[in-house]
Scaffold this active site. Structure first.
Site, mmCIF file in Angstrom:
data_model
loop_
_atom_site.group_PDB
_atom_site.id
_atom_site.type_symbol
_atom_site.label_atom_id
_atom_site.label_comp_id
_atom_site.label_asym_id
_atom_site.label_seq_id
_atom_site.Cartn_x
_atom_site.Cartn_y
_atom_site.Cartn_z
ATOM 1 N N ASP A 118 -42.729 46.906 -35.888
ATOM 2 C CA ASP A 118 -41.462 46.449 -36.367
ATOM 3 C C ASP A 118 -41.737 45.135 -37.052
ATOM 4 O O ASP A 118 -42.271 44.153 -36.471
ATOM 5 C CB ASP A 118 -40.453 46.180 -35.187
ATOM 6 C CG ASP A 118 -39.093 45.583 -35.701
ATOM 7 O OD1 ASP A 118 -38.974 44.925 -36.591
ATOM 8 O OD2 ASP A 118 -38.227 45.988 -35.047
ATOM 9 N N HIS A 119 -41.769 45.201 -38.458
ATOM 10 C CA HIS A 119 -42.382 44.094 -39.104
ATOM 11 C C HIS A 119 -41.586 42.985 -38.824
ATOM 12 O O HIS A 119 -42.141 41.689 -39.061
ATOM 13 C CB HIS A 119 -42.640 44.399 -40.673
ATOM 14 C CG HIS A 119 -41.190 44.136 -41.353
ATOM 15 N ND1 HIS A 119 -40.256 45.029 -41.420
ATOM 16 C CD2 HIS A 119 -40.764 43.128 -42.055
ATOM 17 C CE1 HIS A 119 -39.255 44.909 -41.998
ATOM 18 N NE2 HIS A 119 -39.455 43.706 -42.489
ATOM 19 N N HIS A 143 -35.043 45.889 -35.866
ATOM 20 C CA HIS A 143 -35.048 44.663 -36.157
ATOM 21 C C HIS A 143 -33.982 43.712 -35.661
ATOM 22 O O HIS A 143 -34.490 42.733 -34.959
ATOM 23 C CB HIS A 143 -35.017 44.297 -37.864
ATOM 24 C CG HIS A 143 -35.723 45.240 -38.552
ATOM 25 N ND1 HIS A 143 -36.950 45.820 -38.330
ATOM 26 C CD2 HIS A 143 -35.483 45.660 -39.971
ATOM 27 C CE1 HIS A 143 -37.680 46.444 -39.223
ATOM 28 N NE2 HIS A 143 -36.820 46.376 -40.196
HETATM 29 C C1 BG6 Z 1 -36.930 47.508 -43.633
HETATM 30 C C2 BG6 Z 1 -35.428 48.060 -44.101
HETATM 31 O O1 BG6 Z 1 -37.314 47.895 -42.446
HETATM 32 O O2 BG6 Z 1 -36.554 46.203 -43.538
HETATM 33 C C3 BG6 Z 1 -35.000 47.679 -45.592
HETATM 34 O O3 BG6 Z 1 -35.578 49.735 -44.205
HETATM 35 C C4 BG6 Z 1 -34.903 46.272 -45.499
HETATM 36 O O4 BG6 Z 1 -33.779 48.377 -45.842
HETATM 37 C C5 BG6 Z 1 -36.030 45.649 -44.948
HETATM 38 O O5 BG6 Z 1 -34.397 45.834 -46.726
HETATM 39 C C6 BG6 Z 1 -35.794 44.022 -44.703
HETATM 40 O O6 BG6 Z 1 -37.107 43.280 -44.379
HETATM 41 P P1 BG6 Z 1 -37.186 41.859 -44.872
HETATM 42 O O7 BG6 Z 1 -38.522 41.393 -44.293
HETATM 43 O O8 BG6 Z 1 -37.309 41.887 -46.229
HETATM 44 O O9 BG6 Z 1 -35.855 41.034 -44.080
#
Ligand code: BG6
Length: 511
Positions: free
Chosen positions: A190-191, A253
């Site tokens: 989960d980045h 997230h």
């Molecule tokens: C991804 C989603 O996991 O996270 C995207 O699939 C979203 O739809 C993105 O735009 C948002 O990540 P960050 O790091 O740019 O907030």
């Protein structure tokens, strides 16, 4: 997230990326490896093997990775020599993920690199593919004997999101992966957990003596978590039409953020499971919605088109390419969640996320209870009301933490004004190059699973959103589109905060 004074180099290994020709590999993974190399955290014996169906070879693949690299690595941090060193370790192997031959070839390919470069058979398999391949790739690796570890080497598997599309499919996927890899070998990404500012929430809470004593229902009125995006679906409509904001953002997230905010202190910070146990406990304690609560505590929205003051016009979601003209997919979700625990008794967590909002902001707002304001009632007549204290954790952009409190305005009358005490990451620590994947890849290479999701954590998250998905599926939205692009979502998201006589509550206005 081990605390290391002098970071050690990750062990020698081969990183095998399935989906080597995709955007994730080019934009995030390879630049992240470059940053790790630049920081001296990658062994020079690290090799990368890209596997994909494309008709390609090493040279073409290296050129493909090098094209537009200046868009993904900041000029200020780019060195041609270092890039050439990294890219010389990138290999391409053509193969169909469903074909057992691919894995036989891969085994030989890897042994060949091991022999040439003296790497000790440590393999990190990275599934940067559509999710329908995760189970298949794991099973094929196992059948080819590539998932078995020994005392001398490890085998690890990283899977990207989405991890299932509901509770049942998440369980099936966990089961499928467990047939080929053991839980300690599986790293579910989960980045958001890889973001420095998210990791800092734990440091802030548990590394300071003054924060935890007031981090509970006695002092906190409510908590808000906002993940707002200004972009739309950007060519990903095929995927997004089957996902929507609930599956795409909330199920992973936002709940991950909430679990870090609400968790109890773990027994140890050097034990991935001690930390993940506490996060999973939070998810399990979030009260599940009844169908009636879905109607009152969950808001969904979809953006329509808008003409902005600057002359720009933005298409509505239904007008985007590959989106059904009557699409019922939600691009916005707001929820009121309660945690059934001693610490959080009676404290609502309002979480919201949306596409095409007025900006890209992720922030957590801890709103404290009002001070007993008797002593200021004269000034309150003047200013009408006293603002509550708010702690604002800015996850991105402009990463930092600020505390809003009331101070006396200079002068003879007793008048208060809300002021900010602000900490900014970049001002204090400077800018570090990052795609958000550096820590995750490094931790996986070092065998630290703290920032990765465990099977039970994933299933606990799906169990929270499942009742909402069920009601939404049974009752398709009839008012879509119900918010304008470049706005903060449907009006119902504002009323969500004000329910139960809480007229004063409103979403924090992001500046
Ligand atoms: C991804 C989603 O996991 O996270 C995207 O699939 C979203 O739809 C993105 O735009 C948002 O990540 P960050 O790091 O740019 O907030």
């Amino acid at each position: 997230m081990e605390n290391i004074d002098t970071p050690k180099k990750a062990p020698k290994s081969i990183i095998i990326i399935f989906g080597a020709g995709g955007d994730l590999t080019k934009r995030k993974l390879i630049p992240a490896l470059y940053h790790l190399m630049q920081q001296g955290l990658l062994s020079k014996h690290t090799n990368v093997v890209g596997v994909d169906r494309l008709d390609s070879d090493n040279e073409t693949y290296r050129n493909h990775l090098s094209e537009e690299i200046d868009c993904f690595i900041d000029k200020e941090f780019f060195s041609r020599d270092l890039w050439d060193q990294l890219i010389s370790k990138a290999h391409f192997m053509q193969g169909d993920f469903r074909d057992p031959e691919t894995y036989k070839n891969l085994k030989n390919f890897l042994t060949d690199i091991d022999n040439k470069t003296d790497t000790p058979d440590n393999y990190l398999f990275y599934c940067a593919t559509p999710p329908s391949f995760f189970g298949e790739i794991a099973a094929q690796l196992c059948a080819a004997g590539l998932s078995t570890e020994s005392d001398d080497y490890w085998r690890r598997l990283i899977v990207e999101k989405p991890f299932g599309r509901d509770l049942e499919t998440a369980r099936e996927l966990n089961k499928a992966l467990h047939q080929s890899f053991q839980e300690h070998q599986i790293y579910r990404i989960d980045h958001y957990l890889g973001k420095e500012t998210v990791q800092n929430i734990m440091a802030y809470r548990f590394g300071n003596g003054t924060i935890e004593p007031i981090w509970n229902h006695r002092y906190i009125d409510h908590i808000q978590i906002t993940v707002a995006e200004s972009l739309g679906v950007e060519g990903r409509a095929n995927y997004y039409e089957t996902a929507g904001a609930m599956r795409d953002m909330i199920a992973n997230h936002l709940l991950a953020l909430m679990s870090v905010i609400a968790m109890e202190p773990p027994n140890s910070f050097n034990d991935a499971d001690a930390i993940r146990d506490e996060q999973t406990k939070v998810l399990k304690a979030i009260e599940k919605f009844t169908p009636e609560q879905v109607l009152s505590c969950a808001v969904r929205g979809q953006y329509g088109g808008a003409n902005l003051d600057n002359g720009e016009s933005i298409l509505g979601y239904r007008e985007e390419e590959r989106v059904a003209p009557e699409s019922g997919t939600e691009t916005f979700v707001a929820l009121k969640l309660m945690i059934d625990s001693w610490r959080w008794s009676g404290v609502p967590f309002f979480i919201r996320t949306g596409k095409r909002m007025p900006g890209r902001y992720t922030e957590v707002v801890i709103q404290y209870k009002y001070a007993p304001s008797m002593m200021f009632h004269k000034s309150m007549d003047k200013i009408n009301h006293l603002e509550p204290n708010r702690l604002i954790i800015r996850i991105q952009p402009d990463e930092g933490i600020s505390m809003q409190f009331n101070a006396k305005k200079p002068g003879t009358i007793q008048e208060l004004s809300t002021v900010d005490m602000d900490f900014s990451y970049s001002e204090h620590f400077g800018n570090a190059p990052s795609t958000g994947y550096e820590t995750l890849i490094y931790d996986c290479l070092c065998g630290d699973a703290t920032l990765f999701k465990r099977a039970d954590n994933i299933e606990a998250s799906w169990a929270i959103v499942q009742p909402i998905l069920d009601v939404w599926q049974a009752l398709p939205a009839r008012t879509f589109p119900n918010y304008k692009a470049n706005s903060w979502g449907p009006d119902e998201a504002d009323t969500l905060l004000k329910r139960d006589g809480q007229e004063d509550r409103q979403w924090h206005q992001i500046k």
